[in-house]
Design an enzyme around this catalytic site. Structure first.
Site, PDB file in Angstrom:
ATOM      1  N   LYS A 215       4.424   7.404  13.137  1.00  0.00           N
ATOM      2  CA  LYS A 215       3.377   6.469  13.579  1.00  0.00           C
ATOM      3  C   LYS A 215       2.908   5.628  12.390  1.00  0.00           C
ATOM      4  CE  LYS A 215      -1.161   6.676  14.013  1.00  0.00           C
ATOM      5  NZ  LYS A 215      -1.455   5.278  13.633  1.00  0.00           N
TER       6      LYS A 215
ATOM      7  N   CYS B  52      -2.834   3.900  -3.685  1.00  0.00           N
ATOM      8  CA  CYS B  52      -3.437   5.231  -3.788  1.00  0.00           C
ATOM      9  C   CYS B  52      -3.552   5.695  -5.238  1.00  0.00           C
ATOM     10  CB  CYS B  52      -2.627   6.223  -2.971  1.00  0.00           C
ATOM     11  SG  CYS B  52      -0.873   6.126  -3.335  1.00  0.00           S
TER      12      CYS B  52
ATOM     13  N   GLU C 289     -13.084   6.617  -3.922  1.00  0.00           N
ATOM     14  CA  GLU C 289     -11.969   5.675  -3.868  1.00  0.00           C
ATOM     15  C   GLU C 289     -12.427   4.393  -3.163  1.00  0.00           C
ATOM     16  OE1 GLU C 289      -8.684   6.524  -1.189  1.00  0.00           O
ATOM     17  OE2 GLU C 289      -7.312   5.952  -2.790  1.00  0.00           O
TER      18      GLU C 289
ATOM     19  N   GLU D 170      -0.124  13.165   1.252  1.00  0.00           N
ATOM     20  CA  GLU D 170      -0.247  12.215   0.129  1.00  0.00           C
ATOM     21  C   GLU D 170      -1.551  11.466   0.365  1.00  0.00           C
ATOM     22  OE1 GLU D 170       1.759  12.225  -2.271  1.00  0.00           O
ATOM     23  OE2 GLU D 170       3.564  13.159  -1.499  1.00  0.00           O
TER      24      GLU D 170
HETATM   25  P1  NAD Z   1      -6.347   6.383   7.006  1.00  0.00           P
HETATM   26  O1  NAD Z   1      -6.394   7.785   6.556  1.00  0.00           O
HETATM   27  O2  NAD Z   1      -7.529   5.816   7.686  1.00  0.00           O
HETATM   28  O3  NAD Z   1      -5.133   6.159   8.013  1.00  0.00           O
HETATM   29  C1  NAD Z   1      -3.820   6.516   7.670  1.00  0.00           C
HETATM   30  C2  NAD Z   1      -3.035   6.773   8.936  1.00  0.00           C
HETATM   31  O4  NAD Z   1      -3.634   7.879   9.613  1.00  0.00           O
HETATM   32  C3  NAD Z   1      -3.027   5.613   9.943  1.00  0.00           C
HETATM   33  O5  NAD Z   1      -1.759   5.559  10.567  1.00  0.00           O
HETATM   34  C4  NAD Z   1      -4.088   6.035  10.945  1.00  0.00           C
HETATM   35  O6  NAD Z   1      -3.869   5.515  12.240  1.00  0.00           O
HETATM   36  C5  NAD Z   1      -3.908   7.539  10.953  1.00  0.00           C
HETATM   37  N1  NAD Z   1      -5.091   8.295  11.381  1.00  0.00           N
HETATM   38  C6  NAD Z   1      -6.400   7.943  11.313  1.00  0.00           C
HETATM   39  N2  NAD Z   1      -7.178   8.918  11.846  1.00  0.00           N
HETATM   40  C7  NAD Z   1      -6.343   9.910  12.245  1.00  0.00           C
HETATM   41  C8  NAD Z   1      -6.529  11.193  12.848  1.00  0.00           C
HETATM   42  N3  NAD Z   1      -7.740  11.647  13.174  1.00  0.00           N
HETATM   43  N4  NAD Z   1      -5.437  11.957  13.086  1.00  0.00           N
HETATM   44  C9  NAD Z   1      -4.205  11.530  12.754  1.00  0.00           C
HETATM   45  N5  NAD Z   1      -3.964  10.323  12.205  1.00  0.00           N
HETATM   46  C10 NAD Z   1      -5.013   9.528  11.936  1.00  0.00           C
HETATM   47  O7  NAD Z   1      -5.942   5.547   5.724  1.00  0.00           O
HETATM   48  P2  NAD Z   1      -5.787   3.978   5.557  1.00  0.00           P
HETATM   49  O8  NAD Z   1      -7.138   3.386   5.473  1.00  0.00           O
HETATM   50  O9  NAD Z   1      -4.812   3.466   6.564  1.00  0.00           O
HETATM   51  O10 NAD Z   1      -5.066   3.926   4.126  1.00  0.00           O
HETATM   52  C11 NAD Z   1      -5.761   4.036   2.951  1.00  0.00           C
HETATM   53  C12 NAD Z   1      -5.760   5.447   2.411  1.00  0.00           C
HETATM   54  O11 NAD Z   1      -4.426   5.932   2.268  1.00  0.00           O
HETATM   55  C13 NAD Z   1      -6.367   5.526   1.027  1.00  0.00           C
HETATM   56  O12 NAD Z   1      -7.208   6.638   0.936  1.00  0.00           O
HETATM   57  C14 NAD Z   1      -5.166   5.692   0.127  1.00  0.00           C
HETATM   58  O13 NAD Z   1      -5.430   6.290  -1.102  1.00  0.00           O
HETATM   59  C15 NAD Z   1      -4.258   6.509   0.972  1.00  0.00           C
HETATM   60  N6  NAD Z   1      -2.861   6.376   0.521  1.00  0.00           N
HETATM   61  C16 NAD Z   1      -2.283   7.443  -0.121  1.00  0.00           C
HETATM   62  C17 NAD Z   1      -0.989   7.327  -0.600  1.00  0.00           C
HETATM   63  C18 NAD Z   1      -0.331   8.474  -1.338  1.00  0.00           C
HETATM   64  O14 NAD Z   1       0.886   8.478  -1.406  1.00  0.00           O
HETATM   65  N7  NAD Z   1      -1.065   9.409  -1.857  1.00  0.00           N
HETATM   66  C19 NAD Z   1      -0.268   6.153  -0.405  1.00  0.00           C
HETATM   67  C20 NAD Z   1      -0.893   5.110   0.253  1.00  0.00           C
HETATM   68  C21 NAD Z   1      -2.202   5.235   0.715  1.00  0.00           C
END
Ligand code: NAD
Length: 497
Positions: A191, A300, A400, A266
């Protein structure tokens, strides 16, 4: 008015119709018929719509993935044949690289100079894991048990592996959740973020064109709280690999308990980038700037806490501000743009709010701190921002921000710096700028973080493990670590007497 590169015609055609999901080898609408609008972050215009999956759609995708796994068209395919198909996908990605980059720029706004790298990295990643398909081995163990015992291990695929990814590098984040599981015979349900599904759906077409059997890769599009939640809590999913925020990571752990899924996370970061006074000055300036402003800080492992040794602190910050304020901010299709928009109005507000909090808590804003007016005011643009005189207890040093905001903290000597840098809940990235090799090794060993770059930043490769300490995640992706995390080890004992 800037001149924009014309959207690649195949990309244009792809987004000219509503986007369907890829389930069981077929392109389908959501069972409810619902769709989500996908908007261009550079100007707010509607690009297209994508099917909005809910629990039933996710369930259907998991059923198709399970069926494909059990039928064995992939899991029992000879590894060299699996490798050939994965190599074919890599070739197709390369062939369509301009189109895929254009789709990412359209969908998440970053300049073509950034997004053109992602198809190259994606093809590399498919090739790297295609290579692994023929190199999965077990071990034999010499047994001390009386009699003659043959004791060996096998590595077997887990079954149905789910991936959930964020919006900040849509194609690459998704590819990392597909290649390693496929190499060892798993099937996948993935997804993308509800904000950025486009390039992954186009990749789905290329995966189909390459001849990967139906149901081996399934793509569901939808919101986190519905589709994401349904995937993470599905009792017939064997593993979930999640990239996203630490807050959602916590929910993933809770939901995975339903059937004790394997979990790789991650998550977020607040990485320390350390500039020693003996650093090569120009290298350090470039590195500090690149570490936070690349991808508009939506990274990230962004070097968002900048530790600068006291002797050079004032001069370095003033030069960093001068160096960074001239970046050209603009539409990603303008070839002179270096910094694109943030993903959404919500993210822009969040970033601007953090700047206010920083100032209220006593930090000094050297540059930035505002959204862009005029030609770009319909997009979610925010200027590179340098916050000075930050201390480790301020909110902008702890949380963050995920935007182009660096919080600069002075330090006096190695020991103080190591102590300050490690005072964080996160541990994903980190940087050290010094010309003293002994110091570089010592500090790299002392920082509690999964990835450290010395005199550079932002490098990753498919052969090198990536992941976080503390609340930045669980497990590692890339390299052999992913092969471990997508296989079960079976130990077999045979009495030869
Ligand atoms: P997010 O956690 O809001 O969403 C990430 C994904 O999770 C999306 O596909 C979203 O639809 C899904 N999601 C949201 N709520 C959910 C739930 N309750 N159950 C299952 N899935 C759910 O993050 P974002 O705002 O899209 O991205 C930014 C974040 O991602 C930042 O915190 C960043 O640091 C992190 N990030 C981490 C890495 C890494 O490799 N460590 C890489 C890129 C981004």
């Amino acid at each position: 008015m800037s001149t924009l590169v014309a959207l690649n015609p195949t990309a244009q055609e792809f987004v000219s119709k509503p986007l369907k999901m890829f389930i069981g080898g077929k392109w389908v609408d959501a069972l409810s018929g619902r769709t989500t609008e996908i908007r261009n972050p550079a100007d707010g215009t509607l690009i297209t719509t994508a099917a909005e999956a809910e629990k039933e759609d996710v369930n259907f995708a998991v059923i198709q993935a399970r069926k494909a796994f059990e039928e064995g068209s992939w899991a029992r395919m000879k590894p060299n044949e699996r490798a050939k198909l994965m190599l074919k996908v890599a070739d197709l990605i390369e062939e369509h690289s301009e189109e895929l980059a254009h789709l990412d720029t359209l969908d998440y706004g970053q300049p073509l100079s950034t997004t053109l790298n992602f198809p190259v990295a994606a093809a590399d990643n498919f090739r790297y894991y295609a290579g692994w398909a023929t190199k999965i081995t077990g071990e034999t163990h010499t047994s001390s048990v009386p009699g003659e015992i043959f004791n060996y291990t096998r590595r077997e695929p887990l079954g149905v592996c789910a991936g959930i990814v964020p919006w900040n590098a849509p194609l690459m984040n998704a590819v990392m959740k597909i290649t390693a599981p496929l190499a060892v015979g798993n099937t996948v349900v993935i997804k993308p973020s509800e904000e950025t599904p486009i390039s992954l759906l186009r990749l789905g077409e290329l995966i189909q064109e390459a001849g990967i059997p139906d149901g081996v890769v399934n793509i569901v599009t939808g919101h986190g709280a519905t589709a994401g939640d349904a995937l993470a809590s599905h009792a017939d999913v064997d593993k979930i690999a999640f990239t996203g925020s630490t807050a959602v990571g916590r929910k993933i752990i809770q939901n995975s308990a339903v059937n004790i899924k394997k979990v790789t996370l991650e998550l977020g970061g607040k990485s320390a980038h350390v500039i020693f006074s003996d650093a090569d000055y120009e290298t350090a300036l470039q590195s500090a700037s690149n570490a936070i402003f690349w991808n508009s800080g939506q990274v990230c492992f962004a070097g968002s806490r900048l530790f600068v040794e006291k002797g050079i602190y004032d001069r370095f910050l003033s030069d960093l501000a001068e160096y960074s304020k001239n970046y050209r901010i603009g539409n990603g299709f303008d070839e002179s743009s270096v910094i694109g928009p943030l993903i959404s109005a919500k993210q822009k507000k969040r970033v601007l709010d953090y700047m206010d909090i920083g100032q209220k808590e006593g930090a000094e804003m050297l540059i930035g701190g505002e959204a862009i007016e005029g030609e770009l005011d319909k997009g979610h643009f925010v200027k590179p921002t340098v916050m000075a005189n930050v201390n480790n207890d301020m909110t902008i040093a702890k949380e963050e921000i995920f935007g182009p905001v660096v919080s600069a903290i002075p330090f006096d000597g190695e020991d103080e710096m190591i102590n300050l840098a490690n005072q964080t809940d996160y541990g994903l990235g980190g940087g050290i700028c010094t010309t003293n090799l002994k110091k570089a090794h010592k500090v790299a060993n002392a920082l509690n973080t999964g990835n450290i770059w010395v005199n550079t930043y932002n490098i990753t490769e498919p052969n090198s493990p990536f992941g976080g300490y503390k609340q930045s995640g669980i497990g590692r992706e890339n390299g052999a670590a992913s092969i471990d995390s997508y296989t079960e080890v079976k130990n077999v004992w045979i009495d030869l007497n």
